[in-house]
Design an enzyme around this catalytic site. Structure first.
Site, PDB file in Angstrom:
ATOM      1  CG  HIS A 211      54.811 -48.265  45.034  1.00  0.00           C
ATOM      2  ND1 HIS A 211      54.428 -49.439  44.423  1.00  0.00           N
ATOM      3  CD2 HIS A 211      53.681 -47.693  45.492  1.00  0.00           C
ATOM      4  CE1 HIS A 211      53.101 -49.557  44.532  1.00  0.00           C
ATOM      5  NE2 HIS A 211      52.632 -48.513  45.171  1.00  0.00           N
TER       6      HIS A 211
ATOM      7  CB  CYS B  37      45.048 -54.298  44.919  1.00  0.00           C
ATOM      8  SG  CYS B  37      44.890 -53.350  43.467  1.00  0.00           S
TER       9      CYS B  37
ATOM     10  N   GLY C 133      49.106 -43.499  45.909  1.00  0.00           N
ATOM     11  CA  GLY C 133      48.108 -43.223  44.873  1.00  0.00           C
ATOM     12  C   GLY C 133      46.698 -43.386  45.417  1.00  0.00           C
ATOM     13  CB  THR C 134      45.258 -45.907  47.723  1.00  0.00           C
ATOM     14  OG1 THR C 134      45.590 -47.032  46.906  1.00  0.00           O
ATOM     15  CG2 THR C 134      43.949 -46.166  48.441  1.00  0.00           C
TER      16      THR C 134
ATOM     17  CD  GLN D 285      50.442 -48.787  36.594  1.00  0.00           C
ATOM     18  OE1 GLN D 285      51.543 -48.883  36.061  1.00  0.00           O
ATOM     19  NE2 GLN D 285      50.119 -49.503  37.660  1.00  0.00           N
TER      20      GLN D 285
HETATM   21  N1  PLP Z   1      45.889 -46.403  40.514  1.00  0.00           N
HETATM   22  C1  PLP Z   1      46.471 -47.273  39.689  1.00  0.00           C
HETATM   23  C2  PLP Z   1      46.175 -47.209  38.228  1.00  0.00           C
HETATM   24  C3  PLP Z   1      47.360 -48.241  40.180  1.00  0.00           C
HETATM   25  O1  PLP Z   1      47.934 -49.115  39.344  1.00  0.00           O
HETATM   26  C4  PLP Z   1      47.620 -48.270  41.569  1.00  0.00           C
HETATM   27  C5  PLP Z   1      48.501 -49.308  42.145  1.00  0.00           C
HETATM   28  O2  PLP Z   1      48.435 -50.467  41.786  1.00  0.00           O
HETATM   29  C6  PLP Z   1      46.992 -47.324  42.391  1.00  0.00           C
HETATM   30  C7  PLP Z   1      46.145 -46.403  41.827  1.00  0.00           C
HETATM   31  C8  PLP Z   1      47.232 -47.300  43.868  1.00  0.00           C
HETATM   32  O3  PLP Z   1      48.490 -46.801  44.166  1.00  0.00           O
HETATM   33  P1  PLP Z   1      49.172 -47.097  45.604  1.00  0.00           P
HETATM   34  O4  PLP Z   1      49.702 -48.489  45.545  1.00  0.00           O
HETATM   35  O5  PLP Z   1      50.257 -46.078  45.715  1.00  0.00           O
HETATM   36  O6  PLP Z   1      48.127 -46.921  46.615  1.00  0.00           O
END
Ligand code: PLP
Length: 390
Positions: free
Chosen positions: A202, A327, A71-72, A180
């Site tokens: 994940h 995080c 997601g990041t 989410q």
């Molecule tokens: N955006 C949201 C709303 C999230 O909850 C998260 C993960 O905690 C992310 C982005 C980031 O996703 P990833 O862990 O796949 O980088």
């Protein structure tokens, strides 16, 4: 000690079927999807099948799905490329966004001079869409709106269909971090006209290290990782074939069982609200998380005492839970989301706790949490009494 996992917004356990599908792929389909021989082409077909499956779920074309590592990465790519390649000069967002969105925006402000405007939410975590419209009307600069679909800490859901319509009416691009909600809700992007969205496998019992970005074709967004022509040249690099297959299997399972999972999880959440309210005197719930319209997987509670060690104490009792997003849980500063929805007094004297569920969560897990919290709050009272008597 039986362990209890209540941190599913941070990550979810992998389904057995997902593991099997991935192991099978790793054993049988190790070819590089860019290779023209049969090993490569078999791996390529697996990826394209998942791309079509994702596109069908979202009611978009396969060409609009770009596989990434998480997601990041998807959010970074969308925000940074909008500025670098689409001429975005202004970003409207809110302080509730995940760090991968807010930091990407700040990076674009620092390095590219992008104007950034934040819509401050009210104490319930609501974003005022009239304010958004006012801001959209107030400037002729090429604008990107970035507002997440469901908040990962308080579970508030915004009306992305309405926001997309506002953005269209004012010629702005719209990115929604849907990490989410992907695979937890039905999302029809032929009706909800977002330009960009993100996904991370994940979060729905798929593997870590794989996700995708939805990029509406008409935007013409380009990638930020250059190299080979993979992912239609939008994201260079040899594909994570087993990960993509795992994402596809996890999505298939989520979609097949979505109604049942949602019903079960909502029941667990209602039970958690009921038991915590009955057993922990003075407990409150943050944002809209205890309301029916919120994301069913997340409940944000506020304990009526200050205990920065609560996560550790619960962990010692076998209960995995986080205080905010995973995080930021190691950070000494309170999360921005909590700063937005809590009063100064609550920040000083209370403790937030994020309880997040999956279809694997049972009522017994909630009972274990309630019992542990009762013991901890009893410890706390004793410690407090000792301090006062000293
Ligand atoms: N955006 C949201 C709303 C999230 O909850 C998260 C993960 O905690 C992310 C982005 C980031 O996703 P990833 O862990 O796949 O980088």
């Amino acid at each position: 000690m039986d362990k209890v996992y209540l941190d599913n917004a941070a990550t979810t356990p992998l389904s057995e079927e997902v593991i099997d599908a991935m192991v099978g792929t790793m054993k049988m389909n190790f070819g590089n999807p860019s290779s023209t021989h049969s090993f490569g082409q078999e791996a390529k077909i697996l990826i394209e099948n998942v791309r079509r499956q994702v596109a069908d779920y979202l009611h978009v074309t396969p060409a609009e799905i770009i596989f990434t590592s998480c997601g990041t990465e998807s959010n970074n790519m969308i925000i940074k490329s909008s500025v670098e390649h689409l001429g975005v000069e202004r970003i409207i967002s809110s302080p509730l966004e995940h760090k991968c969105v807010s930091e990407s925006i700040l990076d674009m402000k620092a390095r590219k001079g992008v104007e950034v405007v934040y819509i401050r939410p009210n104490e319930k975590g609501d974003i005022d869409l009239n304010k958004l419209e006012e801001l959209l009307k107030a400037s002729d600069k090429k604008t990107l709106v970035s507002l997440m679909h469901a908040n990962n800490e308080i579970g508030n859901i915004v009306d992305i269909k309405k926001i997309a319509e506002l953005c269209k009416a004012h010629n702005a691009l719209f990115h929604s971090d849907t990490v989410q909600t992907m695979a937890h809700m039905n999302l029809d992007f032929s009706d909800i006209r977002v330009d960009f969205a993100s996904c991370s496998a994940h979060k729905f019992h798929g593997p870590k290290g794989v996700g995708f970005a939805f990029i509406r074709k008409s935007t013409g967004l380009k990638g930020i990782i250059t190299g080979g022509p993979q992912e239609r040249s939008l994201r260079a690099g040899t594909e994570n074939v087993a990960g993509i297959v795992g994402l596809g299997k996890a999505l298939e399972l989520s979609l097949d069982h979505m109604a049942d999972y949602a019903r079960h999880i909502q029941e667990i959440k209602d039970y958690a609200i009921e038991r915590l309210s009955a057993e922990i005197s003075g407990i409150k719930f943050n944002g809209r998380s205890a309301e029916k319209e919120s994301l069913y997987t997340v409940l944000s509670a506020l304990l009526p005492y200050k205990n920065p060690l609560i996560g550790l104490q619960l962990d010692m009792k076998g209960i995995a839970i986080s205080q905010g997003s995973a995080c930021s849980s190691g950070a000494s500063k309170p999360s921005m989301v909590m700063m937005m929805v809590l009063s100064e007094d609550e920040m000083d004297h209370c403790t937030p706790l994020r309880i997040s569920f999956s279809h694997m969560t049972a009522k017994a897990d909630i009972d274990a949490l309630v019992n542990a919290l009762k013991e901890i709050s009893a410890d706390f009272v004793i410690e407090k009494t000792n301090v006062e008597h000293r």
